[in-house]
Scaffold this motif. Structure first.
Motif, mmCIF file in Angstrom:
data_model
loop_
_atom_site.group_PDB
_atom_site.id
_atom_site.type_symbol
_atom_site.label_atom_id
_atom_site.label_comp_id
_atom_site.label_asym_id
_atom_site.label_seq_id
_atom_site.Cartn_x
_atom_site.Cartn_y
_atom_site.Cartn_z
ATOM 1 N N PHE A 232 -32.030 -26.979 82.593
ATOM 2 C CA PHE A 232 -30.932 -26.304 83.295
ATOM 3 C C PHE A 232 -29.973 -25.668 82.300
ATOM 4 C CE2 PHE A 232 -26.731 -26.312 85.304
ATOM 5 C CZ PHE A 232 -27.013 -25.644 86.484
ATOM 6 N N GLN A 233 -29.708 -26.386 81.208
ATOM 7 C CA GLN A 233 -28.791 -25.863 80.195
ATOM 8 C C GLN A 233 -29.394 -24.661 79.493
ATOM 9 O OE1 GLN A 233 -27.827 -28.693 77.175
ATOM 10 N NE2 GLN A 233 -26.285 -27.388 76.209
ATOM 11 N N GLY A 234 -30.720 -24.688 79.251
ATOM 12 C CA GLY A 234 -31.353 -23.561 78.591
ATOM 13 C C GLY A 234 -31.278 -22.292 79.407
ATOM 14 N N GLN A 235 -31.310 -22.435 80.749
ATOM 15 C CA GLN A 235 -31.287 -21.269 81.618
ATOM 16 C C GLN A 235 -29.875 -20.819 81.962
ATOM 17 O OE1 GLN A 235 -33.452 -21.856 85.244
ATOM 18 N NE2 GLN A 235 -33.272 -19.726 85.917
ATOM 19 N N TRP A 236 -28.954 -21.801 82.090
ATOM 20 C CA TRP A 236 -27.602 -21.493 82.536
ATOM 21 C C TRP A 236 -26.562 -21.970 81.532
ATOM 22 C CZ3 TRP A 236 -27.351 -18.565 86.870
ATOM 23 C CH2 TRP A 236 -28.489 -18.537 87.679
ATOM 24 N N GLY A 237 -26.940 -22.063 80.265
ATOM 25 C CA GLY A 237 -26.044 -22.594 79.249
ATOM 26 C C GLY A 237 -24.806 -21.761 79.020
ATOM 27 N N THR A 238 -24.861 -20.463 79.356
ATOM 28 C CA THR A 238 -23.694 -19.607 79.167
ATOM 29 C C THR A 238 -22.753 -19.645 80.369
ATOM 30 O OG1 THR A 238 -24.940 -17.709 80.014
ATOM 31 C CG2 THR A 238 -24.938 -18.059 77.630
ATOM 32 N N ASN A 239 -23.209 -20.234 81.457
ATOM 33 C CA ASN A 239 -22.370 -20.355 82.660
ATOM 34 C C ASN A 239 -21.744 -21.748 82.653
ATOM 35 O OD1 ASN A 239 -21.224 -20.351 85.245
ATOM 36 N ND2 ASN A 239 -22.920 -19.152 86.112
ATOM 37 N N ILE A 240 -20.616 -21.881 81.967
ATOM 38 C CA ILE A 240 -20.013 -23.190 81.736
ATOM 39 C C ILE A 240 -19.612 -23.898 83.036
ATOM 40 C CG2 ILE A 240 -18.212 -24.434 80.504
ATOM 41 C CD1 ILE A 240 -20.313 -23.071 78.743
ATOM 42 N N PRO A 241 -18.946 -23.243 83.994
ATOM 43 C CA PRO A 241 -18.596 -23.945 85.241
ATOM 44 C C PRO A 241 -19.810 -24.478 85.985
ATOM 45 C CG PRO A 241 -17.303 -21.946 85.034
ATOM 46 C CD PRO A 241 -18.344 -21.901 83.954
ATOM 47 N N LEU A 242 -20.883 -23.681 86.040
ATOM 48 C CA LEU A 242 -22.091 -24.123 86.738
ATOM 49 C C LEU A 242 -22.738 -25.284 86.000
ATOM 50 C CD1 LEU A 242 -23.423 -23.084 89.333
ATOM 51 C CD2 LEU A 242 -25.097 -21.915 87.912
ATOM 52 N N LEU A 243 -22.711 -25.238 84.685
ATOM 53 C CA LEU A 243 -23.279 -26.325 83.883
ATOM 54 C C LEU A 243 -22.491 -27.613 84.091
ATOM 55 C CD1 LEU A 243 -25.443 -27.005 81.745
ATOM 56 C CD2 LEU A 243 -23.776 -26.396 79.995
ATOM 57 N N CYS A 244 -21.179 -27.522 84.152
ATOM 58 C CA CYS A 244 -20.353 -28.710 84.396
ATOM 59 C C CYS A 244 -20.585 -29.266 85.793
ATOM 60 C CB CYS A 244 -18.881 -28.358 84.202
ATOM 61 S SG CYS A 244 -18.405 -28.025 82.491
ATOM 62 N N ALA A 245 -20.745 -28.384 86.767
ATOM 63 C CA ALA A 245 -21.030 -28.841 88.121
ATOM 64 C C ALA A 245 -22.367 -29.580 88.178
ATOM 65 C CB ALA A 245 -21.030 -27.655 89.088
ATOM 66 N N GLY A 246 -23.370 -29.064 87.476
ATOM 67 C CA GLY A 246 -24.663 -29.743 87.434
ATOM 68 C C GLY A 246 -24.579 -31.093 86.751
ATOM 69 N N ALA A 247 -23.805 -31.178 85.675
ATOM 70 C CA ALA A 247 -23.646 -32.453 84.973
ATOM 71 C C ALA A 247 -22.980 -33.493 85.865
ATOM 72 C CB ALA A 247 -22.834 -32.242 83.696
ATOM 73 N N LEU A 248 -21.980 -33.078 86.646
ATOM 74 C CA LEU A 248 -21.298 -34.009 87.555
ATOM 75 C C LEU A 248 -22.220 -34.468 88.672
ATOM 76 C CD1 LEU A 248 -17.773 -32.362 87.789
ATOM 77 C CD2 LEU A 248 -18.369 -34.485 86.636
ATOM 78 N N LEU A 249 -23.068 -33.574 89.162
ATOM 79 C CA LEU A 249 -24.030 -33.964 90.201
ATOM 80 C C LEU A 249 -25.016 -34.998 89.671
ATOM 81 C CD1 LEU A 249 -24.795 -30.514 91.889
ATOM 82 C CD2 LEU A 249 -23.501 -32.430 92.856
ATOM 83 N N ILE A 250 -25.414 -34.857 88.429
ATOM 84 C CA ILE A 250 -26.335 -35.818 87.822
ATOM 85 C C ILE A 250 -25.644 -37.158 87.608
ATOM 86 C CG2 ILE A 250 -27.614 -36.333 85.695
ATOM 87 C CD1 ILE A 250 -28.240 -33.356 85.515
ATOM 88 N N LEU A 251 -24.356 -37.116 87.296
ATOM 89 C CA LEU A 251 -23.596 -38.335 87.039
ATOM 90 C C LEU A 251 -23.285 -39.119 88.313
ATOM 91 C CD1 LEU A 251 -21.847 -40.100 85.084
ATOM 92 C CD2 LEU A 251 -19.973 -38.513 85.557
ATOM 93 N N THR A 252 -23.185 -38.437 89.440
ATOM 94 C CA THR A 252 -22.714 -39.066 90.682
ATOM 95 C C THR A 252 -23.523 -40.285 91.113
ATOM 96 O OG1 THR A 252 -21.788 -36.964 91.444
ATOM 97 C CG2 THR A 252 -22.227 -38.641 93.111
ATOM 98 N N PRO A 253 -24.866 -40.242 91.138
ATOM 99 C CA PRO A 253 -25.617 -41.438 91.584
ATOM 100 C C PRO A 253 -25.347 -42.672 90.726
ATOM 101 C CG PRO A 253 -27.042 -39.512 91.595
ATOM 102 C CD PRO A 253 -25.782 -39.109 90.906
ATOM 103 N N THR A 254 -25.255 -42.513 89.408
ATOM 104 C CA THR A 254 -24.991 -43.668 88.553
ATOM 105 C C THR A 254 -23.601 -44.224 88.801
ATOM 106 O OG1 THR A 254 -24.182 -42.238 86.758
ATOM 107 C CG2 THR A 254 -26.524 -42.764 86.769
ATOM 108 N N LEU A 255 -22.637 -43.345 89.064
ATOM 109 C CA LEU A 255 -21.278 -43.800 89.349
ATOM 110 C C LEU A 255 -21.231 -44.574 90.661
ATOM 111 C CD1 LEU A 255 -18.296 -43.763 88.516
ATOM 112 C CD2 LEU A 255 -18.053 -41.611 89.774
ATOM 113 N N ILE A 256 -21.965 -44.104 91.674
ATOM 114 C CA ILE A 256 -21.999 -44.784 92.966
ATOM 115 C C ILE A 256 -22.622 -46.165 92.827
ATOM 116 C CG2 ILE A 256 -23.021 -44.729 95.271
ATOM 117 C CD1 ILE A 256 -22.747 -41.690 95.206
ATOM 118 N N VAL A 257 -23.739 -46.253 92.097
ATOM 119 C CA VAL A 257 -24.418 -47.542 91.919
ATOM 120 C C VAL A 257 -23.496 -48.527 91.204
ATOM 121 C CG1 VAL A 257 -26.290 -48.690 90.669
ATOM 122 C CG2 VAL A 257 -26.751 -46.637 91.992
#
Length: 276
Positions: A232-257
């Motif tokens: 995802f970073q390789g394709q959208w690495g220049t789109n910082i807001p979208l990259l941060c949104a993707g990182a938060l989505l990945i983090l959410t399940p671990t935070l919930i658990v």
């Protein structure tokens, strides 16, 4: 007088906790605020945009195909965590409670395994997985992770079983319990705090596994969510807001658990500290 002294003695500890909390929380706040900026922009500093762009999270979910990644990560977690917990629980019971001949040597071998860095074995592991014909499959992540988790998991469970009172075993033996009955019906129910905390740790480590996923699996949809973030970073690495949104989505399940099982996790850690 003593209460005043106690309060004064606790002030440095509270200050340290507050500083640690700030150091921990500020990066997440920064990432969250950045994710709310317009897609394609380069935010500077920590400042909320005039109009928060919540659609960045929807776009990141769609662009990264998070649904397929959730399924892939779920399959890997459901394969790694139960198998690792089963094997480590049986091994920990044998080393910590039954203590057969050679158990000390085996325990030292597992302790040495804790010092083995993943980066140091990733190259030979790649060739071994390739010789087994498992490259670019989920088994290339599942099987190595089970093996890599064994030293820590066995040492963790051994620390629990070695502290169990001998009277419990003697009472079970008097009642005619076999070794398997002693393990499954007596010791395992008493080990629930240790098992729950171990399960949380294994889940977090598996879900966030990055190196094995990007080295051994080429298809992003067969990786863990953290491993897929590389593509995802390789394709959208220049789109910082979208990259941060993707990182938060990945983090959410671990935070919930963690939030759901935090009491069991903390109680197991406190139980281990008391036994130590």
């Amino acid at each position: 007088m003593s209460s005043v002294t106690t309060v004064r003695a606790g002030i440095p500890g509270r200050i340290i906790l507050i500083l640690l909390m700030i150091v921990t929380v500020v990066p997440f706040v920064s990432v969250f605020i950045t994710a709310l900026h317009p897609s394609g922009t380069y935010p500077s500093g920590i400042a909320l945009p005039a109009t928060p762009h919540w659609e960045n999270f929807v776009q990141a979910f769609q662009v990264a195909d998070m649904g397929a990644l959730l399924l892939s990560s779920g399959i890997i977690v459901l394969a790694v965590v139960p198998i690792s917990m089963l094997i480590s629980t049986m091994a920990g019971f044998a080393l910590g409670h039954l203590r057969p001949p050679g158990s000390r040597i085996a325990f030292l071998a597992f302790v040495l395994g804790l010092t083995l860095p993943l980066e140091g074995i990733i190259t030979p592991l790649y060739y071994q997985v390739r010789s087994m014909g498992l490259l670019n499959t989920r088994w290339a992540i599942i099987l190595p992770l089970i093996g890599l988790y064994m030293p820590f998991a066995i040492v963790w469970m051994r620390a629990h079983f070695i502290g169990m009172p001998a009277e419990i075993t003697e009472a079970a033996r008097i009642d005619g319990a076999s070794t398997w009955q002693l393990f499954w019906r007596v010791q395992v129910p008493l080990a629930r705090p240790a098992l729950s905390s171990l399960g949380i740790l294994l889940f977090l480590w598996t879900w966030n596994q990055f190196l094995l996923a990007i080295v051994l699996v080429d298809d992003p949809l067969k990786r863990t969510m953290a491993g897929a973030l590389g593509a995802f970073q390789g394709q959208w690495g220049t789109n910082i807001p979208l990259l941060c949104a993707g990182a938060l989505l990945i983090l959410t399940p671990t935070l919930i658990v963690y939030l759901v099982f935090q009491r069991a996790f903390i109680s197991a850690l406190l139980e281990g500290s008391v036994k130590a």
